[in-house]
Design a protein around this motif. Structure first.
Motif, short mmCIF file in Angstrom:
data_model
loop_
_atom_site.label_atom_id
_atom_site.label_comp_id
_atom_site.label_asym_id
_atom_site.label_seq_id
_atom_site.Cartn_x
_atom_site.Cartn_y
_atom_site.Cartn_z
N GLU A 49 -35.80 10.03 -14.19
CA GLU A 49 -36.29 11.02 -13.22
C GLU A 49 -37.77 11.32 -13.43
OE1 GLU A 49 -31.91 11.43 -13.61
OE2 GLU A 49 -33.52 11.39 -15.08
N VAL A 52 -39.89 8.24 -12.16
CA VAL A 52 -40.00 8.14 -10.70
C VAL A 52 -40.83 9.29 -10.14
CG1 VAL A 52 -38.71 8.09 -8.52
CG2 VAL A 52 -37.89 6.78 -10.50
N ASN A 53 -40.64 10.50 -10.65
CA ASN A 53 -41.45 11.63 -10.19
C ASN A 53 -42.94 11.42 -10.49
OD1 ASN A 53 -39.28 12.99 -9.08
ND2 ASN A 53 -38.91 14.21 -10.92
N LEU A 56 -44.40 8.90 -8.08
CA LEU A 56 -44.68 9.53 -6.78
C LEU A 56 -45.94 10.39 -6.84
CD1 LEU A 56 -41.10 10.54 -5.65
CD2 LEU A 56 -42.70 9.12 -4.35
N GLN A 57 -46.03 11.23 -7.86
CA GLN A 57 -47.19 12.13 -7.99
C GLN A 57 -48.49 11.36 -8.15
OE1 GLN A 57 -46.09 14.54 -11.35
NE2 GLN A 57 -44.53 15.66 -10.22
N LEU A 82 -32.97 5.91 -8.19
CA LEU A 82 -33.86 7.04 -7.90
C LEU A 82 -34.98 6.64 -6.95
CD1 LEU A 82 -34.03 8.55 -11.48
CD2 LEU A 82 -33.11 9.70 -9.46
N MET A 83 -35.52 5.44 -7.12
CA MET A 83 -36.57 4.97 -6.22
C MET A 83 -36.03 4.87 -4.79
SD MET A 83 -38.47 2.11 -8.62
CE MET A 83 -39.73 1.63 -7.40
N LYS A 84 -34.82 4.35 -4.63
CA LYS A 84 -34.20 4.25 -3.30
C LYS A 84 -33.95 5.64 -2.73
CE LYS A 84 -32.13 -0.29 -3.90
NZ LYS A 84 -30.92 -1.05 -4.14
N GLN A 85 -33.42 6.53 -3.57
CA GLN A 85 -33.12 7.90 -3.13
C GLN A 85 -34.38 8.61 -2.64
OE1 GLN A 85 -31.28 10.26 -6.23
NE2 GLN A 85 -31.91 12.15 -5.28
N LYS A 86 -35.49 8.39 -3.32
CA LYS A 86 -36.75 9.05 -2.97
C LYS A 86 -37.61 8.19 -2.04
CE LYS A 86 -36.76 11.75 -7.20
NZ LYS A 86 -36.95 13.14 -6.83
N GLN A 87 -37.02 7.10 -1.54
CA GLN A 87 -37.68 6.20 -0.58
C GLN A 87 -38.99 5.61 -1.12
OE1 GLN A 87 -37.82 8.55 3.01
NE2 GLN A 87 -35.65 8.21 3.40
N VAL A 88 -38.96 5.26 -2.39
CA VAL A 88 -40.09 4.57 -3.02
C VAL A 88 -39.78 3.08 -2.91
CG1 VAL A 88 -41.46 4.32 -5.12
CG2 VAL A 88 -40.40 6.52 -4.58
#
Length: 139
Positions: A49, A52-53, A56-57, A82-88
């Motif tokens: 987590e 991935v956060n 993104l940041q 997590l990347m898929k969930q957050k559309q990365v």
């Protein structure tokens, strides 16, 4: 290959889990920096987590996971989810360490990019990231 981004390629280098061996990650981070990339090194004991956060940041082009603990079949699938969930969907997930060839193949089938074993030359890793970014991040 020239950089189509008109800015340095941004790479997040991370150590996930309890793996405390970070010499290789630091060598990779330094080599990528020396190749003109902007490197964000998270340090030790990151969670998927957190990785991935941070990606993104920091608006990175690639995430490189260094893993020597044997937890690669847990860590990489969790980061992919997590990347898929957050559309990365336009960031390279790559890495290296002690990963058996059969597991490398399974991880690549799940969506992980090239994985590098100990002894891979820095020029190979740099070229792979530059080529991937040129094809996939040319916006």
């Amino acid at each position: 290959m020239s950089n189509v981004l008109n800015r340095p390629i941004r790479v997040l280098v991370a150590k996930v889990g309890l793996d405390g061996h970070d010499r290789g990650a630091k060598v990779i981070a330094t080599s990528l920096r020396d190749a003109g990339m902007e490197v964000i090194y998270t340090g030790l004991r990151q969670t998927p987590e957190m990785v991935v956060n941070t990606a993104l940041q920091e608006d990175v082009d690639a995430i490189g996971i260094s893993i020597l603990s044997g937890a690669h079949m847990t860590v990489f699938p969790k980061i992919i989810a997590l990347m898929k969930q957050k559309q990365v969907t336009d960031v390279l997930l790559t890495g290296g360490g002690i990963i058996p060839d059969s597991d490398m193949k399974k991880l690549q089938e799940m969506g992980v990019g090239e994985l590098f074993a100990p002894g891979t030359t820095m020029t190979t890793i740099v070229a792979y990231i530059k080529n991937w970014v040129a094809v996939n991040r040319n916006f």
